[in-house]
Design a protein around this motif. Sequence first.
Motif, short mmCIF file in Angstrom:
data_model
loop_
_atom_site.label_atom_id
_atom_site.label_comp_id
_atom_site.label_asym_id
_atom_site.label_seq_id
_atom_site.Cartn_x
_atom_site.Cartn_y
_atom_site.Cartn_z
N MET A 1 0.86 -1.17 0.00
CA MET A 1 0.00 0.00 0.00
C MET A 1 0.89 1.22 0.00
N SER A 2 0.69 2.11 -0.93
CA SER A 2 1.62 3.22 -1.06
C SER A 2 1.32 4.41 -0.16
N ASN A 3 0.22 5.05 -0.32
CA ASN A 3 -0.06 6.27 0.46
C ASN A 3 -1.16 6.03 1.48
N LYS A 4 -0.74 5.67 2.69
CA LYS A 4 -1.73 5.49 3.76
C LYS A 4 -2.38 6.82 4.09
N LEU A 5 -3.63 6.75 4.42
CA LEU A 5 -4.35 7.94 4.84
C LEU A 5 -3.95 8.29 6.27
N PHE A 61 -16.21 10.67 -0.96
CA PHE A 61 -16.43 9.63 -1.96
C PHE A 61 -15.30 9.64 -2.99
N ASP A 62 -14.86 10.82 -3.39
CA ASP A 62 -13.74 10.93 -4.35
C ASP A 62 -12.48 10.27 -3.80
N ILE A 63 -12.20 10.50 -2.52
CA ILE A 63 -11.02 9.90 -1.88
C ILE A 63 -11.17 8.39 -1.80
N VAL A 64 -12.37 7.92 -1.45
CA VAL A 64 -12.62 6.48 -1.36
C VAL A 64 -12.44 5.84 -2.74
N ASP A 65 -12.99 6.47 -3.78
CA ASP A 65 -12.82 5.94 -5.14
C ASP A 65 -11.33 5.82 -5.49
N GLU A 66 -10.59 6.86 -5.17
CA GLU A 66 -9.15 6.88 -5.46
C GLU A 66 -8.42 5.76 -4.72
N LYS A 67 -8.70 5.62 -3.43
CA LYS A 67 -8.01 4.62 -2.62
C LYS A 67 -8.43 3.20 -2.98
N ILE A 68 -9.68 2.99 -3.35
CA ILE A 68 -10.12 1.66 -3.77
C ILE A 68 -9.39 1.26 -5.05
N LYS A 69 -9.23 2.20 -5.96
CA LYS A 69 -8.47 1.91 -7.19
C LYS A 69 -7.01 1.64 -6.86
N GLU A 70 -6.47 2.35 -5.88
CA GLU A 70 -5.06 2.22 -5.53
C GLU A 70 -4.76 0.89 -4.84
N ILE A 74 -11.06 -3.68 0.71
CA ILE A 74 -10.74 -4.40 1.94
C ILE A 74 -9.55 -3.77 2.64
N GLU A 75 -8.52 -3.42 1.89
CA GLU A 75 -7.35 -2.78 2.50
C GLU A 75 -7.73 -1.43 3.12
N LEU A 76 -8.61 -0.70 2.48
CA LEU A 76 -9.07 0.59 3.03
C LEU A 76 -9.86 0.36 4.32
N GLN A 77 -10.69 -0.66 4.34
CA GLN A 77 -11.42 -0.99 5.57
C GLN A 77 -10.45 -1.35 6.69
#
Length: 125
Positions: A1-5, A61-70, A74-77
Amino acid sequence: MSNKLNLKFTARDVAAVEEALDGSLEKIIASFKLTTLIQFLMVGLRDKSGNRLNLDEEKTFDIVDEKIKEYGKIELQIEVIDALIEAGFLPRAIDTNQMRTTLSEAIAEASKIPEASKKAGENTK
């Protein structure tokens, strides 16, 4: 995972999510939906100085879309769960590395079911 929030949670943040989703933290985590991600990110995202970003739903939602693609939903959760553990809202005994493995295995197994059903249907003809 590259850019953790940069996620940090306070009691007010968790209470806001519980109120918005009408349930206890444990119940919300057990049924982790996309709306759950949105709510946690709206209250938990911080800038580099640790200040809350106060994002609206659309930007979140924009951030979630970006992170899901990245790196995937599951990793975001799990990233949110890690932040909740770090803040003390979930037990430190939760092994998110094992969670990743278990979820990956469950998804891989579930993806085999349609193929098995298809083959079983062919055998009944």
